[in-house]
Design a protein around this motif. Structure first.
Motif, PDB file in Angstrom:
ATOM      1  N   ARG A 231       0.834  -1.216   0.000  1.00 42.85           N
ATOM      2  CA  ARG A 231       0.000   0.000   0.000  1.00 42.85           C
ATOM      3  C   ARG A 231       0.861   1.256   0.000  1.00 42.85           C
ATOM      4  O   ARG A 231       0.491   2.263  -0.587  1.00 42.85           O
ATOM      5  N   HIS A 232       2.003   1.185   0.666  1.00 41.33           N
ATOM      6  CA  HIS A 232       2.898   2.358   0.686  1.00 41.33           C
ATOM      7  C   HIS A 232       3.275   2.744  -0.746  1.00 41.33           C
ATOM      8  O   HIS A 232       3.295   3.924  -1.104  1.00 41.33           O
ATOM      9  N   ILE A 233       3.550   1.748  -1.565  1.00 37.99           N
ATOM     10  CA  ILE A 233       3.901   2.030  -2.962  1.00 37.99           C
ATOM     11  C   ILE A 233       2.656   2.412  -3.769  1.00 37.99           C
ATOM     12  O   ILE A 233       2.701   3.307  -4.616  1.00 37.99           O
ATOM     13  N   ALA A 234       1.542   1.765  -3.450  1.00 39.08           N
ATOM     14  CA  ALA A 234       0.301   2.094  -4.175  1.00 39.08           C
ATOM     15  C   ALA A 234      -0.091   3.555  -3.958  1.00 39.08           C
ATOM     16  O   ALA A 234      -0.499   4.243  -4.892  1.00 39.08           O
ATOM     17  N   PHE A 235       0.058   4.035  -2.707  1.00 38.67           N
ATOM     18  CA  PHE A 235      -0.343   5.410  -2.391  1.00 38.67           C
ATOM     19  C   PHE A 235       0.727   6.428  -2.791  1.00 38.67           C
ATOM     20  O   PHE A 235       0.585   7.615  -2.507  1.00 38.67           O
ATOM     21  N   PHE A 240      -0.136   7.453  -9.419  1.00 35.19           N
ATOM     22  CA  PHE A 240       0.003   8.148 -10.702  1.00 35.19           C
ATOM     23  C   PHE A 240       0.304   7.166 -11.837  1.00 35.19           C
ATOM     24  O   PHE A 240      -0.175   7.325 -12.944  1.00 35.19           O
ATOM     25  N   ALA A 241       1.123   6.149 -11.525  1.00 36.57           N
ATOM     26  CA  ALA A 241       1.578   5.262 -12.606  1.00 36.57           C
ATOM     27  C   ALA A 241       0.450   4.348 -13.094  1.00 36.57           C
ATOM     28  O   ALA A 241       0.380   4.036 -14.290  1.00 36.57           O
ATOM     29  N   SER A 313      -2.666   9.318   5.631  1.00 31.09           N
ATOM     30  CA  SER A 313      -1.988   8.222   6.323  1.00 31.09           C
ATOM     31  C   SER A 313      -3.011   7.328   7.025  1.00 31.09           C
ATOM     32  O   SER A 313      -2.819   6.109   7.105  1.00 31.09           O
ATOM     33  N   ALA A 314      -4.124   7.893   7.483  1.00 33.48           N
ATOM     34  CA  ALA A 314      -5.172   7.039   8.057  1.00 33.48           C
ATOM     35  C   ALA A 314      -5.806   6.174   6.974  1.00 33.48           C
ATOM     36  O   ALA A 314      -6.108   4.999   7.197  1.00 33.48           O
ATOM     37  N   ASP A 315      -5.976   6.735   5.775  1.00 32.02           N
ATOM     38  CA  ASP A 315      -6.551   5.942   4.669  1.00 32.02           C
ATOM     39  C   ASP A 315      -5.625   4.772   4.329  1.00 32.02           C
ATOM     40  O   ASP A 315      -6.076   3.665   4.054  1.00 32.02           O
ATOM     41  N   LYS A 316      -4.338   5.043   4.373  1.00 32.82           N
ATOM     42  CA  LYS A 316      -3.334   4.061   3.928  1.00 32.82           C
ATOM     43  C   LYS A 316      -3.118   2.957   4.958  1.00 32.82           C
ATOM     44  O   LYS A 316      -2.697   1.856   4.618  1.00 32.82           O
ATOM     45  N   GLU A 317      -3.356   3.266   6.212  1.00 34.35           N
ATOM     46  CA  GLU A 317      -3.152   2.306   7.308  1.00 34.35           C
ATOM     47  C   GLU A 317      -1.745   1.691   7.270  1.00 34.35           C
ATOM     48  O   GLU A 317      -1.584   0.468   7.327  1.00 34.35           O
ATOM     49  N   ALA A 318      -0.777   2.566   7.146  1.00 35.72           N
ATOM     50  CA  ALA A 318       0.603   2.076   7.132  1.00 35.72           C
ATOM     51  C   ALA A 318       1.495   3.103   7.799  1.00 35.72           C
ATOM     52  O   ALA A 318       1.318   4.298   7.602  1.00 35.72           O
TER      53      ALA A 318
END
Ligand code: BGC
Length: 459
Positions: A231-235, A240-241, A313-318
């Motif tokens: 998810r860190h990479i997804a967000f 964008f990619a 960061s709350a959305d990402k949960e990471a």
């Protein structure tokens, strides 16, 4: 990465153990004897606002950064002196056989556009497209590699979510998504303008520069941490990619995480804007190569956010952590030096985005002031990074076609001012003539370019 928050240097983990830098991926080749591919492009990068000065010279209008730093104004469009200046830069480079790669927008949005909503407003999409057409028309006879927007992630997250860089707007959980949405549309509009009006005649390529950390699970045996690392990479990168290279739409995990968080917060609609079907078709496939800016890696822990105020960061949960064994560049507390993270990121891009041609358009290591001219430590970071690129090319089969050091000169490092030095050339900012002296890294880099390969480390 929390790049815009430079911590006091005494909170930075202590320097270098070579173990920390060595690659965990098993490779037994004689890297010192490997050469880069024949046509590999070598370069160094800079950005207008960080080096040019003259913020109020020759009729240039103010940008968001002039306002943010409380100075006054900066900018080329509709300004004959600006056009003349860039004509000279481009012609000068070509005359010494340096190929210019031009970025249209590197953080300095005109203040008058920000006053009308900046990247939160759809109107900026068309304004950007008009400006891009002007640049293609004016310089495209000589410029063949274009980058529309530099690091939309940084602009969106630090400029519109956290508000710690210009334009300084803190709209957690809303601002970044809106700004990113319009930047993606602006990029796509400019790419289509190039294809429609200029590509056939000028024969250039257009992309967008995306920055990303590499992310490792904090606990490699925890499924939750593994998912959080993805998810860190997804967000960051995929945000964008995925629309631009794959589908025209945001990554599924972003859509589901954000809408789940919105439901928990009692809202039926998602804070992530939606592209229409027509927009998706317009966005998909709008990059002619992959432009990657890499600086660092993080370890990622899953973090539950059952009830929370809206925020990315709350959305990402990471949650992100720097491994204390990683050395940190002396001029930037966020810049943990992890060369092997670049190799893994390159492989990820190859596997996820259909094996694109990749230019590493930024990579570098800062020194704090006063910076030693003999920057042997920093050169070692560059050398190890170049080794990882060789492994990516020859072992992993990634199509890396170029590498550009950030940065040519010490420059204005945004909210860190002049104290964080990324240059291959030292600049004495105390002297009004701004004298420049090459660091050791500049000489070493020149040798690599001349040899197309790596040298043995100094004994
Ligand atoms: C930006 C540069 C910046 C560098 C170091 C990059 O993300 O494009 O403007 O100076 O990072 O922080």
């Amino acid at each position: 990465m929390d790049r815009m928050a430079n911590l006091p240097m005494d909170s930075v983990p202590s320097p270098v153990s070579s173990d920390a830098l060595s690659s965990p991926d098993d490779d037994n080749w004689k890297l010192e004897s490997m050469t880069f591919p024949e046509q590999f492009a070598w370069g160094s990068a800079t950005a207008a606002y960080q080096i040019e000065g003259g913020w109020d010279a020759d009729g240039k209008g103010p940008s968001v950064w002039d306002t943010f730093t409380h100075q006054g104004g900066d900018r080329v469009f509709k300004n004959q002196t600006g056009v003349y200046y860039y004509d000279k830069v481009i012609d000068g480079l070509l005359s010494i056989a340096v190929t210019p790669v031009v970025t249209l927008y590197h953080f300095d949005l005109p203040q008058h556009l920000e006053d009308q909503g900046g990247w939160r407003s759809d109107a900026t999409v068309e304004a950007f497209n008009t400006y891009a057409q002007f640049c293609f028309k004016t310089f495209g006879d000589r410029v063949k590699l274009w980058i529309t927007i530099n690091e939309p992630y940084v602009v969106a997250v630090y400029g519109y979510e956290k508000g710690v860089i210009a334009p300084g707007i803190a709209m957690p959980g809303v601002g970044a998504y809106l700004a990113a949405h319009n930047m993606i549309k602006a990029h796509a509009a400019a790419w289509h303008s190039y294809s429609r009006l200029f590509r056939e005649k000028q024969g250039g390529l257009v992309s967008i520069a995306l920055n990303s950390d590499w992310a490792e699970p904090f606990n490699p045996n925890s499924l939750a941490d593994q998912e959080a690392a993805k998810r860190h990479i997804a967000f960051c990168l995929d945000w964008f990619a995925t629309p631009i290279f794959l589908s025209g739409d945001y990554p599924a995990v972003m859509k589901s995480k954000i809408s789940a968080a919105c439901k928990r917060q009692g809202s039926l609609s998602s804070r992530l804007p939606e592209f229409t079907d027509q927009e998706k078709m317009m966005i998909k496939g709008t990059a002619d190569f992959f432009s990657l800016n890499y600086y660092t890696t993080r370890k990622i822990k899953h973090q539950d956010h059952e009830i929370s105020q809206p925020s990315m960061s709350a959305d990402k949960e990471a949650e992100q952590v720097i491994d204390p064994s990683w050395p940190v560049a002396t001029g930037s507390s966020w810049l943990a030096v992890v060369p092997w993270g670049l190799r893994r990121l390159l492989k990820y891009i190859k596997d996820t985005y259909s094996h694109p041609i990749i230019y590493i358009t930024e990579n570098g290591f800062s020194q704090c002031d006063p910076a030693p001219i003999d920057d042997a430590q920093r050169w070692e970071y560059f050398r190890l990074t170049l080794q990882e690129i060789l492994k990516a090319i020859y072992t992993d089969g990634v199509q890396v076609k170029g590498y550009f050091v950030w940065s040519l000169l010490d420059n204005f490092e945004w909210i860190c001012g002049y104290s964080s030095r990324f240059g291959l050339f030292h600049v004495d900012f105390e002297n009004s003539a701004l004298p420049r002296v090459p660091y050791k890294s500049a000489f070493e880099y020149a040798k690599i370019i001349a040899n197309k390969g790596l040298m043995k480390p100094p004994r």
